[in-house]
Design an enzyme around this catalytic site. Sequence first.
Site, short mmCIF file in Angstrom:
data_model
loop_
_atom_site.label_atom_id
_atom_site.label_comp_id
_atom_site.label_asym_id
_atom_site.label_seq_id
_atom_site.Cartn_x
_atom_site.Cartn_y
_atom_site.Cartn_z
N THR A 48 0.84 -1.20 0.00
CA THR A 48 0.00 0.00 0.00
C THR A 48 0.87 1.25 0.00
OG1 THR A 48 -1.68 -1.18 1.28
CG2 THR A 48 -1.84 1.21 1.22
N TYR A 111 -13.42 -3.57 -2.74
CA TYR A 111 -14.50 -3.11 -3.61
C TYR A 111 -15.51 -4.21 -3.91
CZ TYR A 111 -17.22 -0.70 -7.10
OH TYR A 111 -18.26 -0.15 -7.78
N TYR A 137 -2.83 -10.21 4.32
CA TYR A 137 -2.85 -8.81 4.74
C TYR A 137 -4.30 -8.43 5.04
CZ TYR A 137 -2.00 -3.71 4.38
OH TYR A 137 -1.93 -2.35 4.61
N ARG A 142 -9.24 -0.18 4.93
CA ARG A 142 -9.10 0.10 3.50
C ARG A 142 -10.00 -0.76 2.63
NH1 ARG A 142 -4.83 3.20 1.43
NH2 ARG A 142 -3.35 3.92 3.01
N LYS A 165 -0.19 -10.05 8.14
CA LYS A 165 -0.06 -8.64 8.53
C LYS A 165 -1.45 -8.21 8.98
CE LYS A 165 0.91 -3.98 6.86
NZ LYS A 165 1.18 -3.10 5.69
N ILE A 205 5.11 -4.66 10.00
CA ILE A 205 5.35 -4.18 8.64
C ILE A 205 4.98 -2.72 8.68
CG2 ILE A 205 4.70 -4.36 6.22
CD1 ILE A 205 4.37 -7.35 6.62
#
Length: 294
Positions: A48, A111, A137, A142, A165, A205
């Site tokens: 990201t 999305y 992740y 997000r 993560k 991370i």
Amino acid sequence: MKKPIIFTGSGVAIVTPFTSEGTDYQKLSELIEFQIKEGTDAIVICGTTGEASTMYDNEHKAAIKYTVEKVKGRVPVIAGTGSNHTVHAIELSKYAEEAGADAILTVTPYYNKTTQKGLYEHFKLIANSIKIPAVLYNVPSRTNLNISPETVKALSQIENIVAIKECNLSQVGDIVNLCGDDITIYSGEDGTIVPFLSMGAKGVISVMANIIPKDTHDIVAKYLSGDVEGSRNLQLKAMNLVKALFCEVSPIPIKAAMNLLGMNVGNCRLPLVDMSDKNLELLKSSLKEYGLIL
């Protein structure tokens, strides 16, 4: 089954330096050398923070290949290969393996989203397409989609899904209780490294490691060596800086900070824009307070 740990400590979610022509590889080389010199334990490229979502596939693949070749095995290279299109994620993951990456980082679909069953099938197909380790992740802020601890448990039974993560601190304990040594946890939030470590995580991370790599490494190293107070003090010292680095959508502030510090990494790509004047002043103040020289 206890699985191998890709790294312990701080993995930098490294920015991608851009010019108007594309990726600035000379600058990326400088950033990689800086990170390794300062004790960073792994390089995460095209995550990201690396703005992978605005990179063409040829740019994305080239950045992974360059990083692997530049690092030359000195620390693990983890390639961001996530996508909300499973086939696309598989294609990028296969390329990362061919390029010599040590592992991939694969984000929850965004999305279009999916169900927990869909998450399992998505990550299972990606992992089965490669032989190198996969790091899940989970970043609900997000993607608006959370990997449940039960789904993490099911995924941890897949041989090369070895780590996550995780940005959802509230479920870390459940993941540890369900998975044990079957999965390694890394904090995905700079402001909660110590709380994650206290629950059994092996590192972070990190975004802030782009500018304070040694201190980020030391937060983890001190904690895991038994110096909990030293780790906590470094975490507390970084709190105002972390707030400033996330006062606008990342990686806007971290790139601004790096440019203020003379690292000249260029601007973010649209739709990310420059910081507001008010927040830029907050960032400058936080950098100075931390002791970084503008």
